[in-house]
Motif scaffolding. Structure first.
Motif, PDB file in Angstrom:
ATOM      1  N   GLY A 132      42.314  68.382 -42.989  1.00  0.00           N
ATOM      2  CA  GLY A 132      43.061  67.851 -44.113  1.00  0.00           C
ATOM      3  C   GLY A 132      43.529  69.102 -44.641  1.00  0.00           C
ATOM      4  N   ALA A 133      42.959  69.578 -44.961  1.00  0.00           N
ATOM      5  CA  ALA A 133      43.343  71.358 -45.722  1.00  0.00           C
ATOM      6  C   ALA A 133      44.850  71.606 -44.485  1.00  0.00           C
ATOM      7  CB  ALA A 133      42.860  72.679 -45.289  1.00  0.00           C
ATOM      8  N   VAL A 134      45.708  71.523 -45.578  1.00  0.00           N
ATOM      9  CA  VAL A 134      47.561  72.736 -44.500  1.00  0.00           C
ATOM     10  C   VAL A 134      46.817  73.940 -44.732  1.00  0.00           C
ATOM     11  CG1 VAL A 134      50.028  73.109 -45.608  1.00  0.00           C
ATOM     12  CG2 VAL A 134      48.545  71.053 -46.557  1.00  0.00           C
ATOM     13  N   VAL A 135      47.324  74.877 -43.317  1.00  0.00           N
ATOM     14  CA  VAL A 135      47.298  75.978 -43.176  1.00  0.00           C
ATOM     15  C   VAL A 135      48.224  76.269 -43.636  1.00  0.00           C
ATOM     16  CG1 VAL A 135      46.598  77.362 -41.560  1.00  0.00           C
ATOM     17  CG2 VAL A 135      44.749  75.314 -42.405  1.00  0.00           C
ATOM     18  N   ILE A 136      48.646  77.316 -44.139  1.00  0.00           N
ATOM     19  CA  ILE A 136      49.637  78.531 -43.568  1.00  0.00           C
ATOM     20  C   ILE A 136      49.645  79.971 -42.742  1.00  0.00           C
ATOM     21  CG2 ILE A 136      51.055  80.052 -44.777  1.00  0.00           C
ATOM     22  CD1 ILE A 136      50.932  77.991 -47.395  1.00  0.00           C
ATOM     23  N   PHE A 137      50.539  80.032 -42.076  1.00  0.00           N
ATOM     24  CA  PHE A 137      49.848  81.007 -41.245  1.00  0.00           C
ATOM     25  C   PHE A 137      50.778  82.197 -41.410  1.00  0.00           C
ATOM     26  CE2 PHE A 137      49.197  78.260 -37.785  1.00  0.00           C
ATOM     27  CZ  PHE A 137      47.532  77.889 -37.696  1.00  0.00           C
ATOM     28  N   ALA A 138      50.732  84.070 -41.950  1.00  0.00           N
ATOM     29  CA  ALA A 138      50.974  84.607 -42.625  1.00  0.00           C
ATOM     30  C   ALA A 138      50.972  85.713 -41.316  1.00  0.00           C
ATOM     31  CB  ALA A 138      50.676  84.902 -43.859  1.00  0.00           C
ATOM     32  N   ALA A 152      55.985  80.722 -34.403  1.00  0.00           N
ATOM     33  CA  ALA A 152      55.599  78.916 -34.511  1.00  0.00           C
ATOM     34  C   ALA A 152      55.807  78.170 -33.630  1.00  0.00           C
ATOM     35  CB  ALA A 152      56.755  78.435 -35.684  1.00  0.00           C
ATOM     36  N   ALA A 153      56.495  78.432 -32.038  1.00  0.00           N
ATOM     37  CA  ALA A 153      56.070  78.184 -30.714  1.00  0.00           C
ATOM     38  C   ALA A 153      54.548  78.835 -31.061  1.00  0.00           C
ATOM     39  CB  ALA A 153      56.496  78.592 -30.262  1.00  0.00           C
ATOM     40  N   LEU A 154      54.051  80.144 -30.795  1.00  0.00           N
ATOM     41  CA  LEU A 154      52.772  80.670 -30.015  1.00  0.00           C
ATOM     42  C   LEU A 154      51.833  79.443 -31.261  1.00  0.00           C
ATOM     43  CD1 LEU A 154      50.793  82.793 -29.144  1.00  0.00           C
ATOM     44  CD2 LEU A 154      51.803  83.429 -31.036  1.00  0.00           C
ATOM     45  N   ARG A 155      51.751  79.989 -32.552  1.00  0.00           N
ATOM     46  CA  ARG A 155      50.807  78.721 -33.011  1.00  0.00           C
ATOM     47  C   ARG A 155      50.686  77.253 -32.373  1.00  0.00           C
ATOM     48  NH1 ARG A 155      48.437  83.235 -33.933  1.00  0.00           N
ATOM     49  NH2 ARG A 155      48.917  84.400 -35.544  1.00  0.00           N
ATOM     50  N   ALA A 156      51.925  76.678 -32.678  1.00  0.00           N
ATOM     51  CA  ALA A 156      51.542  75.575 -32.589  1.00  0.00           C
ATOM     52  C   ALA A 156      51.142  75.341 -30.961  1.00  0.00           C
ATOM     53  CB  ALA A 156      53.248  75.074 -31.813  1.00  0.00           C
ATOM     54  N   ASN A 157      51.570  75.988 -29.746  1.00  0.00           N
ATOM     55  CA  ASN A 157      50.502  75.681 -29.203  1.00  0.00           C
ATOM     56  C   ASN A 157      49.517  75.886 -28.773  1.00  0.00           C
ATOM     57  OD1 ASN A 157      52.133  75.350 -26.453  1.00  0.00           O
ATOM     58  ND2 ASN A 157      53.584  76.695 -27.508  1.00  0.00           N
ATOM     59  N   GLU A 158      48.895  76.956 -29.756  1.00  0.00           N
ATOM     60  CA  GLU A 158      47.493  77.184 -29.856  1.00  0.00           C
ATOM     61  C   GLU A 158      46.556  76.286 -30.478  1.00  0.00           C
ATOM     62  OE1 GLU A 158      46.565  82.509 -30.517  1.00  0.00           O
ATOM     63  OE2 GLU A 158      48.655  81.472 -31.912  1.00  0.00           O
ATOM     64  N   GLY A 160      47.919  72.988 -30.451  1.00  0.00           N
ATOM     65  CA  GLY A 160      48.090  71.275 -29.880  1.00  0.00           C
ATOM     66  C   GLY A 160      48.435  70.977 -30.761  1.00  0.00           C
ATOM     67  N   ALA A 161      49.581  71.330 -30.893  1.00  0.00           N
ATOM     68  CA  ALA A 161      50.912  70.846 -32.401  1.00  0.00           C
ATOM     69  C   ALA A 161      51.263  69.486 -31.426  1.00  0.00           C
ATOM     70  CB  ALA A 161      51.607  72.043 -32.759  1.00  0.00           C
ATOM     71  N   ASP A 162      51.300  68.138 -31.655  1.00  0.00           N
ATOM     72  CA  ASP A 162      52.786  67.977 -30.813  1.00  0.00           C
ATOM     73  C   ASP A 162      53.953  68.100 -31.316  1.00  0.00           C
ATOM     74  OD1 ASP A 162      50.536  65.735 -30.600  1.00  0.00           O
ATOM     75  OD2 ASP A 162      50.944  65.775 -33.054  1.00  0.00           O
ATOM     76  N   VAL A 163      54.611  69.147 -32.130  1.00  0.00           N
ATOM     77  CA  VAL A 163      56.118  69.151 -32.522  1.00  0.00           C
ATOM     78  C   VAL A 163      55.901  70.422 -33.874  1.00  0.00           C
ATOM     79  CG1 VAL A 163      55.861  67.263 -34.637  1.00  0.00           C
ATOM     80  CG2 VAL A 163      58.204  67.712 -33.446  1.00  0.00           C
ATOM     81  N   ILE A 164      57.350  71.122 -33.223  1.00  0.00           N
ATOM     82  CA  ILE A 164      57.873  71.956 -34.235  1.00  0.00           C
ATOM     83  C   ILE A 164      58.296  71.683 -35.315  1.00  0.00           C
ATOM     84  CG2 ILE A 164      58.368  74.336 -34.550  1.00  0.00           C
ATOM     85  CD1 ILE A 164      56.994  74.996 -32.307  1.00  0.00           C
ATOM     86  N   PHE A 165      58.704  71.428 -36.436  1.00  0.00           N
ATOM     87  CA  PHE A 165      59.944  71.092 -37.484  1.00  0.00           C
ATOM     88  C   PHE A 165      60.365  72.252 -37.981  1.00  0.00           C
ATOM     89  CE2 PHE A 165      60.129  66.487 -38.477  1.00  0.00           C
ATOM     90  CZ  PHE A 165      59.343  66.407 -37.604  1.00  0.00           C
ATOM     91  N   LYS A 166      61.304  72.916 -37.555  1.00  0.00           N
ATOM     92  CA  LYS A 166      61.885  74.014 -38.713  1.00  0.00           C
ATOM     93  C   LYS A 166      63.137  74.016 -39.909  1.00  0.00           C
ATOM     94  CE  LYS A 166      64.096  78.332 -36.501  1.00  0.00           C
ATOM     95  NZ  LYS A 166      65.428  78.633 -37.093  1.00  0.00           N
ATOM     96  N   ALA A 167      62.785  74.265 -40.336  1.00  0.00           N
ATOM     97  CA  ALA A 167      63.208  74.543 -42.081  1.00  0.00           C
ATOM     98  C   ALA A 167      63.983  75.485 -42.090  1.00  0.00           C
ATOM     99  CB  ALA A 167      62.743  73.595 -43.731  1.00  0.00           C
TER     100      ALA A 167
END
Ligand code: UDP
Length: 196
Positions: A132-138, A152-158, A160-167
């Motif tokens: 449940g922690a929010v992780v920030i990749f810096a 973002a694409a790399l970490r999402a794959n690593e 196993g994220a379902d989706v990337i949101f881009k703000a």
């Protein structure tokens, strides 16, 4: 309700925040504490009563972009390292604001700086997200010649994220910066390069 509320529809999300998203337009301050607070509040509200697991990749363009500095004569790799360090400043500001909202928030940095952030360890970050922690990749990928979008694409794959949101400051994916190039082409669809 903000667009961020949509993250609730997914199990595991990577949110990419551009550095520019943390700056108030027309302000000289690279980071606007008010904007960072607002983003943190929106993230917190989006996570209320939901089990969505969230990691954030934050950019550094509000401080520095390696390509721009290199175009003005600086060695590109050095300029990119400066850019990666800029993302750490944004990550720390966002972490503090998320903690103010009551979120547990852990920064993983791809460039080691143990006094302020954990060194990036994929399995650890994944476990922290699961609980449940929010992780920030810096610090991006930790390597020059990349961007935080790639990160973002790399970490999402690593992760196993379902989706990337881009703000970000633009309304889609273009072949060049639409604020600089009036002929920039917006892609309606993009394909996934990496397949398992
Ligand atoms: N950067 C890098 N490697 C990475 C990610 C970022 O060298 O893996 C550097 C690069 O110089 C980039 C800067 O960090 O210009 C800031 O990141 P970015 O431009 O992606 O930030 P954003 O546009 O999202 O604010």
């Amino acid at each position: 309700m903000s667009d961020l509320a949509e993250i609730r529809n997914f199990h595991r999300v990577v949110l990419k925040l551009s550095g520019e998203a943390l700056r108030a337009s027309g302000s000289e301050d690279n980071i606007s504490p008010e904007i960072v607070e607002r983003i943190a509040r929106e993230i917190h509200e989006a996570r209320q009563d939901s089990n969505v697991e969230l990691a954030i990749v934050v950019g550094g363009g509000n401080f520095w972009r390696g390509a721009s500095a290199s175009a003005r004569g600086m060695d590109r790799a050095t300029a990119d390292y400066v850019g990666m360090l800029a993302t750490v400043m944004n990550a720390l500001a966002l972490q503090a604001a998320l903690e103010e909202e009551g979120e547990e928030c852990i920064v993983h940095s791809a460039i080691h700086m143990q006094n302020v952030a954990e060194p990036f360890i994929r399995r650890k970050a994944s476990r922290q997200m699961s609980r449940g922690a929010v992780v920030i990749f810096a610090a991006g990928t930790g390597s020059p010649f990349f961007s935080t979008d790639t990160t973002a694409a790399l970490r999402a794959n690593e992760m196993g994220a379902d989706v990337i949101f881009k703000a970000t400051m633009v309304d889609g994916v273009y072949d060049s910066d639409p604020r600089k190039n009036p002929d920039a082409v917006r892609y309606e669809e993009v394909t996934r390069v990496y397949q398992e």
